[in-house]
Design an enzyme around this catalytic site. Structure first.
Site, PDB file in Angstrom:
ATOM      1  N   GLU A 465      42.234  44.145  14.596  1.00 36.27           N
ATOM      2  CA  GLU A 465      42.737  44.126  13.309  1.00 36.27           C
ATOM      3  C   GLU A 465      43.797  45.305  13.396  1.00 36.27           C
ATOM      4  OE1 GLU A 465      39.586  43.436  10.801  1.00 36.27           O
ATOM      5  OE2 GLU A 465      41.284  42.560   9.171  1.00 36.27           O
ATOM      6  N   GLU A 745      33.589  51.595   6.632  1.00 38.08           N
ATOM      7  CA  GLU A 745      34.117  50.068   5.897  1.00 38.08           C
ATOM      8  C   GLU A 745      33.151  49.867   4.922  1.00 38.08           C
ATOM      9  OE1 GLU A 745      35.244  46.546   8.268  1.00 38.08           O
ATOM     10  OE2 GLU A 745      36.384  45.880   7.043  1.00 38.08           O
TER      11      GLU A 745
HETATM   12  C1  BGC Z   1      39.991  44.540   6.873  1.00 40.77           C
HETATM   13  C2  BGC Z   1      40.250  45.210   4.677  1.00 40.77           C
HETATM   14  C3  BGC Z   1      41.161  44.091   4.568  1.00 40.77           C
HETATM   15  C4  BGC Z   1      40.261  42.897   3.955  1.00 40.77           C
HETATM   16  C5  BGC Z   1      40.852  42.003   3.442  1.00 40.77           C
HETATM   17  C6  BGC Z   1      39.230  43.144   6.619  1.00 40.77           C
HETATM   18  O1  BGC Z   1      39.474  42.395   7.169  1.00 40.77           O
HETATM   19  O2  BGC Z   1      38.878  45.492   7.430  1.00 40.77           O
HETATM   20  O3  BGC Z   1      39.975  45.736   5.269  1.00 40.77           O
HETATM   21  O4  BGC Z   1      41.063  44.218   2.942  1.00 40.77           O
HETATM   22  O5  BGC Z   1      39.784  42.137   5.378  1.00 40.77           O
HETATM   23  O6  BGC Z   1      39.698  40.552   2.692  1.00 40.77           O
END
Ligand code: BGC
Length: 882
Positions: A465, A745
């Site tokens: 990501e 997270e």
């Molecule tokens: C990210 C988040 C992001 C989110 C949005 C994720 O995959 O890691 O931090 O804001 O998606 O929905």
């Protein structure tokens, strides 16, 4: 009064500025209440100022930041070093000495760019991620006076001259929306060159440009082949000049890097090294011709600061065997960057390891949360038998651990060094207190920032990501601005945000955008690839934050159209002032979500409309600040209407919200969407909702950042401290009890029973929840700025004592200088130490003081029940009874 530092465009002695946008200096003095009365500023091409190009003469002005120079008076030349000096006079007539500094210009006009992009790749190499070497031998027959190289790439590059890597930047040119905005770097290369023959070269890899980026696994987001561009401007001592540029007389070859990708890591085969590839002694004779690559050069821009560099070095804590028998290096800190190793092998041997963040409940290697990212480094030895020191070139890893897959000898701790690699930003904040858990939290917030400020504010640095999620950046922006100087970092990213907005003003979920038009395969995104509340509002909240913290209106001018387009987009897609649109992330990953869901319980209509109101209100203020009164009026009216609709829609007649979630109360309070007479009710409801959860938060990305503020601003300072200090699940300190060294997270990334949140999205280095750092600085230490005189020209120092802390020590380096707030408590007495920089004012408020024992010369008066004093610069130690 002395000048301690001069900054040009927020940098000390910058190399490569296109124009002077902003000059500032910091004044220091041991006297109190020191203000600048006048300044004098000169610019010259000579260090001794024998010939002066610009002389401001004595300017009667208190301004020591945001100084501009009329471009029509001072015409700058390209690739030229200039000297600048400033002296000031204070209000009591004292004069400072001259303070000298310098800067080097980039190209002042792209018309002067003669170089072209060159490559040895063809479009058929689109799936390859190999490194290439490009080179040219050049001759300089005279003595060199100065030499500056401008360089960039489609891909990631390193500039080499005569066998040496130029400069200390890494992963250049960083990541931007390349086809609309590509940065170049300028280097002073005089010391790399010699009279006679020289070789100049570029090493180029796929990087963000053509490598695999995004969780959908697409490659070639910007193009199919890498390319390099370089222009070397030399001035000889006899006054003549010469320019050398990349063109198709350069040659190239693929080198030892046979694979390098951001997510997957790098493979280096030393058997393919081209000996002395960038030196005159190189004997290799199979160089290929390069081809010119068509690219719109008008999008090039000199990089303005925050260059990626190796910042912190960390040695391994231990090397151990897991229960499953893997050999693992533990660096004791989750981070982003590289592992450098030092090894000797024979032909056929290799070093191979994969990097990862966390061990599973049994102490074994856990790779699942990396998803498809391999984060694997492989080095294949040749027959030279020499010691090798190596770290990857075109990639970076998010890790605390590395699993050693192959090593030519018994791996020992001293053979490895980890480097935290990130954008180089001046550290501006310090926060320390008597509670070690909170100090660890501050450490984790800082390391979350180091891990995710790698040219782009990313969500995470480890899985497939690592994208510039707008929401995460917006949430963390103010905290980030305490810890480090983020002006050049964020203003560069906001330029990409603007470039990547849709024609209608919609804001992508990630910037640089690589999702719009490509996410139809994604189960969430399909039709909703942009414009989510709290995410897209980065378009307004981030410029506002920069304006508040740095006091610079430029950011408003630069982002004005982008902000306005975003507000207009919301208006266009709202229904009677209730805004909601396609895919919304809502209170993302809140714990009041249904089991297994990412979406918190607060309804989208509420979160969306709350942000619609908040952003519109901020935009109206900014329109007024830059004198666009028509817009100010129009958007103030819109703001009032949205707030009225919000109150009509989400409030019951009894003055309570009809949505009883923590986040709904928090947004309503913090964004001031409540009628004054109902404020206490909403705050009481928030307390009840906390109690319902046994005093724990269940908020996600949207509610969490403002939780403690919503409490402390409404008479619940003790509850705010209690929330911060909770250490059982879920809480900030729970993570610390679990050994976290960065911010997670998910509150339940690692659960009390040892299980983990699903590997599909479980990063242990995500800065969003670190946004509580803002509360620690603004409320615990009490360092804040007034909206009326921004940039901390007028600071508000209002520490809130509590949390059972014996002491707090905090400081923040503003554009005017360092602000300090420290306090210590003993029984019912306390002492606050405050330092206010020269040329600024401060309002000191001590809500916890009942009686001042020693005002240290300040005059405290009661204002709305709080003892307050006004002051100018100086150090003050105030003693009081609580
Ligand atoms: C990210 C988040 C992001 C989110 C949005 C994720 O995959 O890691 O931090 O804001 O998606 O929905």
């Amino acid at each position: 009064m002395e000048i301690s530092a001069i900054k040009i465009n927020y940098q000390i002695e910058p190399i490569g500025i296109e124009k002077i946008e902003n000059i500032s200096w910091e004044l220091v003095s041991s006297d109190r209440n020191v203000f600048q009365k006048a300044y004098e500023l000169q610019i010259s091409e000579n260090e001794d100022f024998s010939e002066i190009l610009f002389d401001s003469k004595k300017v009667l002005s208190e301004e020591s930041a945001h100084i501009k120079i009329d471009e029509s008076i001072l015409k700058l030349k390209s690739c030229q070093k200039y000297f600048i000096r400033v002296r000031t006079e204070s209000s009591d007539g004292k004069k400072s000495d001259w303070k000298n500094s310098s800067f080097v210009t980039a190209l002042v006009s792209l018309d002067e760019l003669m170089a072209n992009f060159i490559s040895i790749e063809s479009e058929n190499d689109n799936n390859d991620s190999k490194g290439s070497h490009l080179r040219k031998e050049i001759v300089m027959n005279k003595e060199i006076k100065s030499a500056y190289a401008l360089s960039s790439a489609l891909g990631i590059y390193y500039l080499f001259i005569n066998g040496k890597k130029v400069g200390i930047d890494e992963l250049t040119p960083g990541w931007t929306s390349y086809n609309k905005h590509l940065l170049y770097q300028i280097y002073d290369v005089k010391d790399y060159l010699q009279t006679g023959k020289n070789v100049i070269g570029g090493m180029v890899g796929a990087g963000w440009y053509k490598g695999k980026m995004g969780f959908l696994g697409f490659k070639n987001h910007y193009g199919k082949r890498t390319a390099f561009i370089c222009q070397l401007a030399v001035e000889y001592t006899d006054g003549t000049k010469e320019i050398f540029v990349t063109d198709n007389t350069w040659t190239g070859a693929f080198g030892p890097i046979i694979f390098s990708e951001i997510y997957d890591g790098e493979i280096y085969d030393a058997n393919l090294e081209i000996k002395n590839w960038c030196e005159t002694s190189c004997e290799y004779n199979s160089w290929n011709k390069t081809e010119l690559v068509d690219f719109d050069k008008s999008v090039l821009k000199a990089q303005s600061g925050s260059k990626i560099r190796k910042i912190t070095e960390i040695k391994p804590k231990k090397i151990f065997k897991t229960p499953e028998g893997d050999t693992v290096i533990d660096f004791g800190q989750n981070m982003t960057g590289w592992i450098e190793f030092n090894a000797r092998g024979k032909k056929g041997d290799c070093v191979e390891f994969s990097c990862f963040e966390i061990l599973d409940a049994n102490g074994n290697v856990y790779l699942d949360n990396l998803r498809s990212a391999k984060q694997k480094i492989k080095y294949i030895f040749n027959d030279s038998g020499e010691d090798v020191i190596y770290h990857p070139y075109f990639t970076f890893q998010g890790f605390q651990y590395a699993k050693i897959i192959s090593y030519p000898e018994e791996p020992k701790k001293e053979m490895f060094t980890a480097f935290a690699v990130h954008s180089d930003m001046e550290v501006t904040g310090e926060f320390e207190c008597s509670n070690p858990d909170i100090n660890q939290l501050q450490h984790n917030i800082l390391w979350g920032m180091k891990g995710n400020f790698l040219d782009v504010p990313t969500d995470c640095p480890q899985r497939d990501e690592r994208l510039g999620w707008t929401g995460d950046a917006q949430i963390f922006c103010r905290t980030a601005a305490f810890n480090m100087d983020i002006y050049t970092f964020f203003s560069k990213w906001l330029r990409d945000l603007k470039e990547d907005q849709t024609a209608e003003g919609g804001v992508p979920h990630v910037v640089p955008d690589i999702l719009i038009g490509k996410s139809e395969k994604d189960r969430l995104m399909q039709d909703g690839e942009h414009s989510a509340a709290a995410w897209a509002d980065a378009a307004v909240i981030c410029p506002w934050t920069l304006y508040l913290v740095y006091g610079d209106k430029d950011i408003i001018y630069k982002q004005y159209d982008s902000m306005k387009a975003w507000i207009d987009f919301m208006q266009k897609h709202s229904n009677n002032n209730i805004w909601n649109y396609k895919l919304q992330f809502g209170d993302w990953v809140a714990l009041d979500a249904e089991e297994g869901s990412y979406f918190g319980a607060t309804p989208n209509d509420l979160t969306c409309t709350a942000f619609y109101a908040y952003s519109t209100g901020l935009f109206a203020k900014m329109a007024e600040i830059i004198g666009n009164l028509e817009d100010a009026k129009k958007y103030k009216k819109l703001y009032t209407e949205i707030v009225e609709t919000y109150q009509k829609t989400f409030f019951k007649e009894d003055g309570h919200l009809n949505v009883q979630t923590q986040t709904a109360q928090i947004l309503t309070l913090y964004f001031d969407l409540v009628k004054a007479e109902n404020r206490a009710k909403v705050a009481e409801d928030l307390i009840k909702l906390l109690e319902k959860e046994n005093n724990h938060l269940v908020t996600g990305f949207v509610g969490t950042p403002y939780f403690c503020h919503a409490l402390s601003q409404n008479g619940y300072i003790k509850e705010a401290y209690d929330l911060l200090l909770k250490d059982d699940f879920p809480s900030w300190l729970y993570q610390i009890r679990q050994g976290a060294t960065t911010v997670w997270e998910h509150w339940d990334g690692l659960r009390p029973d040892g299980t983990m949140w699903s590997p599909d999205m479980n990063s242990f280095n995500h800065y969003a929840y670190g946004a509580v750092g803002d509360w620690m600085y603004r409320v615990i230490a009490g360092i804040d700025c007034s909206e009326k005189e921004v940039g901390y020209k007028h600071s508000i120092i209002s520490p809130r004592l509590g949390g059972g802390f014996d002491f707090v020590k905090s400081s923040f380096k503003s554009v005017y200088g360092r602000i300090v707030s420290e306090w210590k408590v003993g029984g019912n007495k306390a002492e606050i130490l405050i330092e206010i920089p020269c040329n600024t004012k401060s309002t000191i408020r001590i809500p916890d003081a009942k009686k001042i024992i020693d005002a240290d010369g300040l005059k405290f008066e009661e204002e709305n029940g709080v003892l307050s004093a006004e002051t100018g610069s100086g150090i003050y130690k105030i003693k009081f009874e609580m």
